[in-house]
Design an enzyme around this catalytic site. Structure first.
Site: not given
Ligand code: NAP
Length: 307
Positions: A13, A167, A35-36, A89
């Site tokens: 996101i 989610d 970011s890690r 969110k």
């Molecule tokens: P994601 O692709 O998994 O990204 C989250 C990032 O957070 C990871 O790339 C990771 O980066 C970091 N992170 C830090 N601690 C972590 C842990 N313990 N486990 C996993 N990742 C960790 O997720 P996302 O889709 O971007 O979603 C993140 C948030 O945005 C969620 O709350 C989701 O509801 C919200 N959101 C997502 C979307 C969508 O379409 N995907 C839309 C609206 C809102 P590093 O490993 O580099 O630290």
């Protein structure tokens, strides 16, 4: 003043929406990323929030885009450092976390913004205005999507505190609690949890407005083919259909509005305004409905699911 912001959690996101939105909105600049496993272009990069706070003495705000399970500790750390905080969110893994963050932001005199992106979908404000003049008789929500398409390689989403199908489902609830002026209660819920996961893949909720209009809700992550993000309202004198997650509006079957997605730029304009006003916006209404579904819901084990 231009807000100097640092973003934590450069995942899907953050790349899809936050980076382009920040780049196009006046009043906020991205200066750092923590970011890690990922690095932002043209900004200072850090392995974690602590290193970013230590290295960026001029930082005004922190944007948290990690999974909900780790957001509370990071938000506390940022607020205690005197930074304004923008929460993706859902704003926390629990309601009590968000309440605690709100109290802390107040004590620190900084902005806390619990962003609910679907509330900024193009047709939501018009739908809210239409609802304000009418007596609602029934609401039906269908939020059906393909988890393999939208959440590949995201194990956190299936773990406790990851919300599972809530989610995306919480986006529907964020629109619902925006357009319905009355309190909403959860009457019952069925939560379908795969035998190899901790969070539901499907959920049906029976809810009602305070004046008794039923709200029937289906969240399903097993939908292949066309995806459905619809909220249908039947009122005494007319009907409304919000589709495309709030970007298309039909009144009495006629399309009134079909607009492109501008949710994230609109949210960043709101964040800039909140910081300028020294205000907090941390509504927990959608999160409380999810919490209530988990509190009163029947757990229905279902077939194991492989990503
Ligand atoms: P994601 O692709 O998994 O990204 C989250 C990032 O957070 C990871 O790339 C990771 O980066 C970091 N992170 C830090 N601690 C972590 C842990 N313990 N486990 C996993 N990742 C960790 O997720 P996302 O889709 O971007 O979603 C993140 C948030 O945005 C969620 O709350 C989701 O509801 C919200 N959101 C997502 C979307 C969508 O379409 N995907 C839309 C609206 C809102 P590093 O490993 O580099 O630290």
């Amino acid at each position: 003043m231009t807000i100097r912001a640092g973003l934590v959690g450069l995942g899907k996101i953050a790349r899809d929406q936050h980076l382009p939105a920040i780049a196009q909105v006046d009043g906020i600049d991205l200066v750092a990323v923590a970011s890690r496993n990922a690095q932002g272009d043209g900004v200072n990069n850090y392995p974690d929030l602590g290193a970013m706070l230590a290295g960026e003495s001029q930082l005004d705000a922190v944007i948290l885009c990690q999974p909900p399970q780790v957001r509370y500790a990071a938000a506390r750390q940022a607020l205690l450092a005197g930074k304004h905080v923008f929460l993706e969110k859902p704003p926390g893994a629990t309601v009590s976390e968000v309440d605690a963050l709100t109290a802390l932001a107040k004590a620190q005199g900084v902005t806390l913004y619990a962003s609910w992106h679907s509330r900024y979908a193009a047709a939501v404000a018009q739908a809210k205005a239409w609802m304000a003049d009418r007596t609602v008789e029934r609401i039906s929500i269908q939020w059906r999507e393909d988890v393999r398409h939208w959440h590949p390689g995201q194990p956190w989403i299936w773990e406790a505190g990851g919300f599972g199908v809530f989610d995306p489902g919480i986006n529907a609830l964020s629109i619902l609690t925006e357009i319905v002026a009355e309190p909403i209660t959860v009457l019952s819920a069925d939560l379908e949890v795969p035998s190899n996961k901790q969070a539901p893949i499907g959920a049906t909720l029976s809810m009602a407005t305070a004046s008794g209009a039923p709200i029937d809700t289906v969240f399903d992550w097993r939908q292949t083919g066309p995806q459905t993000w619809d909220i249908a309202v039947e009122a005494k004198n007319g009907s409304l259909l919000l589709s495309e997650g709030g970007n298309t509006l039909r009144l009495d079957g006629e399309v009134q509005m079909k607009a492109p997605d501008e949710e994230y730029p609109t949210m960043y304009r709101r964040f800039v305004d909140l910081v300028a006003a020294g205000a907090i916006d941390a509504d927990t209404a959608p999160l409380r409905l999810v919490a209530d579904a988990f509190l009163c819901g029947r757990h229905c084990p279902t077939a194991a699911f492989e990503d």
